[in-house]
Write an enzyme that holds these catalytic residues in place. Structure first.
Site, PDB file in Angstrom:
ATOM      1  N   THR A 179       0.829  -1.242   0.000  1.00 11.20           N
ATOM      2  CA  THR A 179       0.000   0.000   0.000  1.00 11.20           C
ATOM      3  C   THR A 179       0.847   1.270   0.000  1.00 11.20           C
ATOM      4  O   THR A 179       1.966   1.259   0.538  1.00 11.20           O
ATOM      5  CB  THR A 179      -0.925  -0.011   1.254  1.00 11.20           C
ATOM      6  OG1 THR A 179      -1.760  -1.145   1.129  1.00 11.20           O
ATOM      7  CG2 THR A 179      -1.775   1.221   1.427  1.00 11.20           C
ATOM      8  N   ARG A 207     -12.667  -9.248  -1.864  1.00 15.70           N
ATOM      9  CA  ARG A 207     -12.413  -8.732  -0.502  1.00 15.70           C
ATOM     10  C   ARG A 207     -12.079  -7.237  -0.570  1.00 15.70           C
ATOM     11  O   ARG A 207     -11.303  -6.798  -1.395  1.00 15.70           O
ATOM     12  CB  ARG A 207     -11.258  -9.516   0.121  1.00 15.70           C
ATOM     13  CG  ARG A 207     -10.757  -8.954   1.465  1.00 15.70           C
ATOM     14  CD  ARG A 207      -9.551  -8.052   1.276  1.00 15.70           C
ATOM     15  NE  ARG A 207      -8.854  -7.752   2.524  1.00 15.70           N
ATOM     16  CZ  ARG A 207      -7.885  -6.844   2.614  1.00 15.70           C
ATOM     17  NH1 ARG A 207      -7.503  -6.172   1.560  1.00 15.70           N
ATOM     18  NH2 ARG A 207      -7.289  -6.625   3.760  1.00 15.70           N
ATOM     19  N   GLY A 209     -10.518  -4.090   1.606  1.00 15.46           N
ATOM     20  CA  GLY A 209      -9.697  -3.847   2.792  1.00 15.46           C
ATOM     21  C   GLY A 209      -9.965  -2.486   3.404  1.00 15.46           C
ATOM     22  O   GLY A 209     -10.996  -1.853   3.165  1.00 15.46           O
ATOM     23  N   ASP A 210      -9.002  -2.027   4.183  1.00 14.42           N
ATOM     24  CA  ASP A 210      -9.145  -0.742   4.877  1.00 14.42           C
ATOM     25  C   ASP A 210      -8.951   0.460   3.947  1.00 14.42           C
ATOM     26  O   ASP A 210      -9.517   1.532   4.172  1.00 14.42           O
ATOM     27  CB  ASP A 210      -8.114  -0.647   6.017  1.00 14.42           C
ATOM     28  CG  ASP A 210      -6.678  -0.852   5.524  1.00 14.42           C
ATOM     29  OD1 ASP A 210      -6.467  -1.666   4.596  1.00 14.42           O
ATOM     30  OD2 ASP A 210      -5.761  -0.201   6.055  1.00 14.42           O
ATOM     31  N   THR A 230      -1.418   1.452   6.747  1.00 15.98           N
ATOM     32  CA  THR A 230      -0.958   0.334   5.921  1.00 15.98           C
ATOM     33  C   THR A 230      -0.731  -0.880   6.810  1.00 15.98           C
ATOM     34  O   THR A 230      -0.374  -0.731   7.979  1.00 15.98           O
ATOM     35  CB  THR A 230       0.334   0.720   5.162  1.00 15.98           C
ATOM     36  OG1 THR A 230       0.893  -0.476   4.595  1.00 15.98           O
ATOM     37  CG2 THR A 230       1.380   1.365   6.052  1.00 15.98           C
ATOM     38  N   GLY A 231      -0.940  -2.058   6.233  1.00 16.54           N
ATOM     39  CA  GLY A 231      -0.782  -3.282   7.015  1.00 16.54           C
ATOM     40  C   GLY A 231      -1.971  -4.192   6.790  1.00 16.54           C
ATOM     41  O   GLY A 231      -2.604  -4.133   5.731  1.00 16.54           O
TER      42      GLY A 231
END
Ligand code: ASP
Length: 321
Positions: A179, A207, A209-210, A230-231
């Site tokens: 990211t 899916r 993500g954030d 990020t992560g």
């Protein structure tokens, strides 16, 4: 007049040695591109968009070209952008071949009544606004994808996708088979942020993500600050991490303290080691970066500096206090 500042990241996680030098060069270039806009009187929104576009075009990063692959070997990119002055925000997800997802996020923000577009809306907007298309899949990501798939099958102990590991063990035929972000403060005192990703390697197709979720991967408010995370996206979603970091700043913490407070909270509540990193900026131009992952590839630039400061680590927060 405010002192303009930009902070960028190229992703948390464990940076393999072969990617370190190009990663640091890439974040430096992105910080320079974004800061040039601020230096010449441009606004924070344009600066974060330009910095993120620069990293989306650089295949060392997991965003745009160079995006990581889903479990079935597809690219599905996502991005978001937020204007701290108006709280306007835009996001786009499940993108297969848009060259610069962050541009589509900005189009969603400025030209629709919605915040988050995927599927037909995303494709139509990209077409109408003439966004460039590309083939984002690279040799490097294909190689990593193969290696990680093998690891998922073989590795003993806890995996970063524990339920996927279990699902695949029970149904082996179910599937055939870092990211980037920027936060900036401009000379008018306006704050903005943008984040873009290919998502988590081996994620399920579909899916989300954030990164495109406002408040989770991206948040900006002139009355607080801005944050890009990020992560492991699921951690940031459960913690509403970007907004949480901004709230620490809203209630008085400078950016660095807020960044560390957020990672401490992740450590205490999620117990998933090495899962997150984030960058932040407060309304006074204070800079923050913290992570519990081995690395965070990041850079920042202010008007007092001749060139951006780059690093593969920021403050690593290990304690759970
Ligand atoms: N946060 C991203 C996601 O979970 C991945 C990353 O930061 O590299 O989709």
């Amino acid at each position: 007049m405010n002192r303009p500042v930009i902070v960028v990241h190229g992703g948390a996680g464990n940076w393999r040695p072969e990617r370190r030098k190009p990663g640091l060069t890439g974040v430096k270039e992105a910080a320079n591109v974004g800061f040039e806009i601020l230096r010449t009187g441009g606004n924070a929104l344009d600066a974060v968009e330009a910095a993120v576009v620069c990293m989306e075009n650089n295949e060392v990063f997991n965003a745009g070209k160079g995006s990581t692959l889903t479990i079935d070997g597809q690219v599905e990119m996502e991005a978001s952008i937020m204007d701290g002055k108006t709280l306007n925000a835009g996001a786009a997800g499940l993108l297969k071949n848009i060259k610069n997802p962050v541009r589509l996020a900005r189009i969603a923000m400025e030209h629709t009544d919605h915040v988050f577009v995927t599927s037909t809306a995303a494709e139509k907007l990209a077409e109408v606004f003439g966004l460039e298309k590309t083939e984002p899949l690279t040799e490097l990501r294909l190689r990593y994808w193969g290696e990680l798939q093998q690891k998922l099958k073989r590795e003993k102990g806890r995996h970063y996708l524990p339920k996927l590991k279990k699902l695949l063990a029970a149904h082996p035929n179910l599937f055939e088979t870092d990211t980037v972000g920027a936060v900036a403060l401009d000379s008018d005192g306006n704050i903005a942020t943008a984040t873009s990703t290919g998502g988590l390697t081996l994620k399920l197709p579909g899916r989300i993500g954030d990164t495109p979720l406002i408040g989770c991967g991206t948040y900006a408010d002139n009355e607080a600050g801005a944050c890009s995370t990020t992560g492991i996206g699921e951690v940031a979603i459960k913690m509403v991490l970007a907004k949480t970091t901004c709230d620490f700043m809203r209630y008085g913490q400078p950016a660095q303290e807020a960044a560390e407070s957020s990672i401490k909270l992740v450590n205490r509540r999620m117990r998933l080691k090495g899962s997150m990193g984030l960058i932040a900026i407060d309304m006074h131009g204070g800079i923050g970066a913290a992570h519990n992952s081995p690395h965070l590839c990041w850079a920042y630039m202010t008007s007092e500096m001749h060139e951006p400061l780059v690093a593969l680590k920021a403050k690593i927060v290990k304690d759970t206090a």
